[in-house]
Design a protein around this motif. Sequence first.
Motif, PDB file in Angstrom:
ATOM      1  N   SER A   5      36.108  99.386  12.550  1.00  0.00           N
ATOM      2  CA  SER A   5      35.209  99.879  11.516  1.00  0.00           C
ATOM      3  C   SER A   5      34.727  98.725  10.675  1.00  0.00           C
ATOM      4  CB  SER A   5      35.955 100.884  10.630  1.00  0.00           C
ATOM      5  OG  SER A   5      36.831 100.213   9.762  1.00  0.00           O
ATOM      6  N   PRO A  97      31.258  93.611   6.324  1.00  0.00           N
ATOM      7  CA  PRO A  97      30.157  93.232   5.439  1.00  0.00           C
ATOM      8  C   PRO A  97      30.392  91.915   4.717  1.00  0.00           C
ATOM      9  CG  PRO A  97      30.619  95.574   5.225  1.00  0.00           C
ATOM     10  CD  PRO A  97      31.700  95.012   6.105  1.00  0.00           C
ATOM     11  N   THR A 228      33.156 105.276  11.101  1.00  0.00           N
ATOM     12  CA  THR A 228      31.816 104.806  10.755  1.00  0.00           C
ATOM     13  C   THR A 228      31.036 104.244  11.931  1.00  0.00           C
ATOM     14  OG1 THR A 228      32.765 102.680  10.103  1.00  0.00           O
ATOM     15  CG2 THR A 228      32.451 104.328   8.361  1.00  0.00           C
ATOM     16  N   PHE A 408      18.946  96.138   8.983  1.00  0.00           N
ATOM     17  CA  PHE A 408      20.021  96.975   8.447  1.00  0.00           C
ATOM     18  C   PHE A 408      20.922  97.557   9.525  1.00  0.00           C
ATOM     19  CE2 PHE A 408      16.085  99.541   8.671  1.00  0.00           C
ATOM     20  CZ  PHE A 408      16.460 100.468   9.631  1.00  0.00           C
ATOM     21  N   SER A 413      27.475  97.997  10.039  1.00  0.00           N
ATOM     22  CA  SER A 413      26.353  98.308   9.158  1.00  0.00           C
ATOM     23  C   SER A 413      26.438  99.729   8.613  1.00  0.00           C
ATOM     24  CB  SER A 413      25.027  98.150   9.903  1.00  0.00           C
ATOM     25  OG  SER A 413      24.904  99.123  10.923  1.00  0.00           O
ATOM     26  N   ASN A 414      25.770  99.954   7.494  1.00  0.00           N
ATOM     27  CA  ASN A 414      25.684 101.295   6.946  1.00  0.00           C
ATOM     28  C   ASN A 414      24.828 102.193   7.839  1.00  0.00           C
ATOM     29  OD1 ASN A 414      26.318 103.222   4.899  1.00  0.00           O
ATOM     30  ND2 ASN A 414      24.262 102.994   4.060  1.00  0.00           N
ATOM     31  N   GLN A 416      24.993 102.518  11.077  1.00  0.00           N
ATOM     32  CA  GLN A 416      25.883 103.213  11.995  1.00  0.00           C
ATOM     33  C   GLN A 416      26.631 104.337  11.283  1.00  0.00           C
ATOM     34  OE1 GLN A 416      28.437 100.403  13.991  1.00  0.00           O
ATOM     35  NE2 GLN A 416      26.775  99.577  15.237  1.00  0.00           N
ATOM     36  N   ASN A 417      27.087 104.064  10.074  1.00  0.00           N
ATOM     37  CA  ASN A 417      27.791 105.074   9.296  1.00  0.00           C
ATOM     38  C   ASN A 417      26.902 106.290   9.030  1.00  0.00           C
ATOM     39  OD1 ASN A 417      29.738 106.295   7.602  1.00  0.00           O
ATOM     40  ND2 ASN A 417      28.884 105.295   5.805  1.00  0.00           N
ATOM     41  N   LEU A 418      25.653 106.048   8.647  1.00  0.00           N
ATOM     42  CA  LEU A 418      24.729 107.143   8.347  1.00  0.00           C
ATOM     43  C   LEU A 418      24.379 107.948   9.592  1.00  0.00           C
ATOM     44  CD1 LEU A 418      22.367 105.326   5.825  1.00  0.00           C
ATOM     45  CD2 LEU A 418      24.068 107.088   5.307  1.00  0.00           C
ATOM     46  N   GLN A 421      27.534 110.444  10.403  1.00  0.00           N
ATOM     47  CA  GLN A 421      27.861 111.599   9.569  1.00  0.00           C
ATOM     48  C   GLN A 421      27.269 112.913  10.100  1.00  0.00           C
ATOM     49  OE1 GLN A 421      27.081 110.594   5.450  1.00  0.00           O
ATOM     50  NE2 GLN A 421      28.203 108.676   5.641  1.00  0.00           N
ATOM     51  N   GLU A 443      17.570 109.654   7.692  1.00  0.00           N
ATOM     52  CA  GLU A 443      18.360 108.513   7.210  1.00  0.00           C
ATOM     53  C   GLU A 443      17.749 107.196   7.687  1.00  0.00           C
ATOM     54  OE1 GLU A 443      20.539 108.785   5.059  1.00  0.00           O
ATOM     55  OE2 GLU A 443      21.653 110.663   5.261  1.00  0.00           O
ATOM     56  N   LEU A 447      16.096 104.042   5.344  1.00  0.00           N
ATOM     57  CA  LEU A 447      16.449 102.625   5.482  1.00  0.00           C
ATOM     58  C   LEU A 447      15.223 101.776   5.781  1.00  0.00           C
ATOM     59  CD1 LEU A 447      19.760 102.981   7.530  1.00  0.00           C
ATOM     60  CD2 LEU A 447      19.560 102.191   5.163  1.00  0.00           C
TER      61      LEU A 447
END
Length: 455
Positions: A5, A97, A228, A408, A413-414, A416-418, A421, A443, A447
């Motif tokens: 993660s 990060p 994530t 991004f 990265s965020n 992948q997290n977004l 979900q 999402e 970005l």
Amino acid sequence: MSSRSPVPEAVGPAGPARGLSRRSLMRNTAAAAGTLIAAGPLSGCASPASASDDASALSVWDLFQGGDGMLMDEMITAVSGGAQGFDIDRTILDWGPSYYTKLAMSAAGGRASDVAVLHLSRLAGYAPGGLLDPIDLDLLAEFGVTPRHFTAAVWARTQHDNTVYAIPLDVHPFIVFYDKKVAAKAGLLDPSGKLAPMGSPKALLDAGKALAEVTGKSGILFGHITDTAQNWRQFAAFYAQTGASFTLPDGGPARIDIDAAVRVVTFMQQLFDGRTNPNNLDYNGAMAGFLDGRGGMAMLGEWELPTLKKSGISLGAAPFPQVFDKPAVYTDSHSFVLPHQENPDPARRREAHRYIAEILKQSLTWASAGHIPAYQPVLAEPEYASLDPQSSYADAAKVAVLDPPNWFAGAGSNFQNLMCQPLQAALLGNMSAEKAVRQMVREANTLLQQPNPVA
């Protein structure tokens, strides 16, 4: 991949290789103590002129910890001996990060290392902003490394504006591990004892049922709750197999085949229906279930190979199953880059290229942890063919699919997290496949409206 993660992990027991400077040892110890934090001062980001007690040492940054860190030590040791050996000042930083923050800050602030490691999926966030310097392919060729030594699928992602900025060390794919004894009883092996091709969604669904019948518990295990990256890895693999593209053009909107994406998420819901194949496992739960024999197959990254081999399972592995029209495996790649320097010394740059080439030639060592060497001549060596089960999934590099390129996206990265979900909600039955895909698109579009902070 060195982590599951984007949350930074503690530095593992990777000690310095012989030939590393005393200062490198001190800085590695500082990293292990947690003194390097994402928003903190760049006290650990030595400039090339002061990278070590010996100013001639080549400064190298990487994020390899634990077992990977020790393997990299071994490879550095191998290239550090003899009259032509390197003097390497290696700095190990926490992956995640924080690593990418430090890499950007060091390049922007004129305090960059000579060589650094970058996930290839993150290249789009660094090359366009001038944070990396181009690779000199003619110079690299002098040391025996050329573009033809890499698969086309991976090499295509090393470039920005037709200029090469990264040289891949490995390909680390999302694959399947399986218990050979269970798979044999389930009738899933070919005459050579390898996992037989699936070829259709129904075949994979049937495989899960057959494995569950043998284990008396579950068939295919997949940990994704609160993770994530895992759901995105699985979705990206299946989606690429449909032949559809998912692109993230600057400014938006995201370009995705909604019908194909809904088809994939619907299949994921069918596969992990909470009965034959559980839908509510987290990463550690899936690992534990497979290790305990409560499932016959697990969908994981190849980086879990060292842990699984210690379990005593009759372990097999294969590329991620192709069930749609086109072979595709979700991957990433640890790659070498040249962080931007305002006035690089030509002699040091030459040594940086030579170092990259020589480390690539040592990547049979790297393969022992499960990573597929990106440098293809290593795959042709008899020693690699004898690696089991590594050689069984080597072809994944030929059909590698990485994150859509944008600043991004990529490892840790965020983005992948977004993406994960809504996919998690769909697998748990809390959201329809179409709603999950629509949320993923929203999402991504949000970005895409944000400017690249380092451009």
